[in-house]
Design an enzyme around this catalytic site. Structure first.
Site, PDB file in Angstrom:
ATOM      1  N   ASP A 102     129.592 -95.167 -29.990  1.00 33.24           N
ATOM      2  CA  ASP A 102     128.833 -95.438 -31.218  1.00 33.24           C
ATOM      3  C   ASP A 102     128.943 -96.935 -31.507  1.00 33.24           C
ATOM      4  OD1 ASP A 102     127.590 -95.350 -33.683  1.00 33.24           O
ATOM      5  OD2 ASP A 102     129.108 -94.155 -34.693  1.00 33.24           O
ATOM      6  N   ARG A 165     133.761 -78.521 -33.592  1.00 30.11           N
ATOM      7  CA  ARG A 165     134.063 -78.985 -32.225  1.00 30.11           C
ATOM      8  C   ARG A 165     133.798 -77.900 -31.190  1.00 30.11           C
ATOM      9  NH1 ARG A 165     136.817 -83.917 -32.621  1.00 30.11           N
ATOM     10  NH2 ARG A 165     138.302 -84.116 -34.317  1.00 30.11           N
TER      11      ARG A 165
HETATM   12  P1  IMP Z   1     133.022 -95.836 -32.281  1.00 29.58           P
HETATM   13  O1  IMP Z   1     134.424 -96.402 -32.295  1.00 29.58           O
HETATM   14  O2  IMP Z   1     132.240 -96.190 -33.491  1.00 29.58           O
HETATM   15  O3  IMP Z   1     132.262 -96.085 -31.000  1.00 29.58           O
HETATM   16  O4  IMP Z   1     133.167 -94.289 -32.489  1.00 29.58           O
HETATM   17  C1  IMP Z   1     133.748 -93.474 -31.612  1.00 29.58           C
HETATM   18  C2  IMP Z   1     134.253 -92.226 -32.285  1.00 29.58           C
HETATM   19  O5  IMP Z   1     133.586 -91.942 -33.527  1.00 29.58           O
HETATM   20  C3  IMP Z   1     133.945 -91.067 -31.391  1.00 29.58           C
HETATM   21  O6  IMP Z   1     134.972 -90.858 -30.447  1.00 29.58           O
HETATM   22  C4  IMP Z   1     133.771 -89.925 -32.360  1.00 29.58           C
HETATM   23  O7  IMP Z   1     135.010 -89.312 -32.618  1.00 29.58           O
HETATM   24  C5  IMP Z   1     133.265 -90.571 -33.629  1.00 29.58           C
HETATM   25  N1  IMP Z   1     131.785 -90.443 -33.763  1.00 29.58           N
HETATM   26  C6  IMP Z   1     130.847 -91.407 -33.641  1.00 29.58           C
HETATM   27  N2  IMP Z   1     129.606 -90.914 -33.815  1.00 29.58           N
HETATM   28  C7  IMP Z   1     129.779 -89.586 -34.066  1.00 29.58           C
HETATM   29  C8  IMP Z   1     128.857 -88.497 -34.330  1.00 29.58           C
HETATM   30  O8  IMP Z   1     127.625 -88.639 -34.354  1.00 29.58           O
HETATM   31  N3  IMP Z   1     129.429 -87.282 -34.547  1.00 29.58           N
HETATM   32  C9  IMP Z   1     130.772 -87.060 -34.515  1.00 29.58           C
HETATM   33  N4  IMP Z   1     131.662 -88.021 -34.258  1.00 29.58           N
HETATM   34  C10 IMP Z   1     131.165 -89.292 -34.046  1.00 29.58           C
HETATM   35 MG    MG Z   2     135.756 -87.570 -34.519  1.00 26.63          MG
END
Ligand code: IMP
Ligand code: MG
Length: 185
Positions: A102, A165
């Protein structure tokens, strides 16, 4: 629980077919070399178990627990390690596995830890989903099962407030389910 789903993006069949393809690419990429697979808990657990069973490589498996989300449907911006010891990856080629790319903060933070303090010699990443958003930190995943638009999704390991989940598919939540979750009911 399934009533809380607005739209299914990928069925279990779609996911397993794509995971098999990606596993083939990973297998070809490592061409028989030993690999230390590291899954990021908890979101990667279903993808991790599915991809592992399709990797005919001499591998070890460990997990790392980090927190980057604090209940809401958007990232908090902080990544904290929930454990004291890193997985033992010293001198190893690592395949880092996560549920979703993300903002990129989680994967970038864990990559830096494993290559830095952890002493890994190389690191590739495999993700089930990649969101089409502007990353907060630059990060490119090496293996991606599916690209998705900027929507909050659940299922197949991904949660909303620790729920959903176990859904065997990936989908979006109804506005009502999001409201109920954020109200804590
Ligand atoms: P990042 O650090 O923003 O890339 O986010 C990574 C973590 O955020 C992932 O491992 C997920 O646990 C959570 N995450 C990001 N987007 C989503 C989503 O659309 N649904 C559920 N969890 C998300
Ligand atoms: Mg999560």
């Amino acid at each position: 629980m399934e009533n809380d789903i607005e739209k299914i993006l990928f069925t279990e069949e779609d996911i397993l077919a794509r995971v098999a393809e990606i596993a083939g690419e990973v297998t070809a990429g490592f061409s028989g070399r030993p690999v230390a697979v590291v899954g990021i808990l908890t979101g990667s657990c279903l993808f991790l178990s599915d991809i592992l069973r399709r990797l005919p490589l001499p591998l070890t498996v460990s997990c790392i627990s980090v927190a980057s989300y604090h209940g809401a449907t958007s990232s908090s911006g902080r990544v904290t390690l929930r454990q004291t010891d890193l997985p033992d990856v010293k001198g190893r080629d690592v395949l880092l596995v996560d549920d979703i790319l993300d903002t990129g903060r989680t994967l970038a933070a864990v990559r830096d830890l494993l290559l830095g303090e952890g002493g890994a010699i190389s690191l590739k990443t495999a993700v089930l989903l990649r969101k089409e958003v502007q990353r907060a930190v630059p990060f490119e995943a090496d293996y991606v099962c599916f690209d998705i638009p900027d929507e909050f999704v659940v299922g197949y390991g991904l949660d909303y407030m620790e729920k959903y989940r176990n859904l065997p598919f990936i989908g979006t939540l109804t506005p009502e389910a999001i409201r109920r979750g954020s109200a804590g009911s």
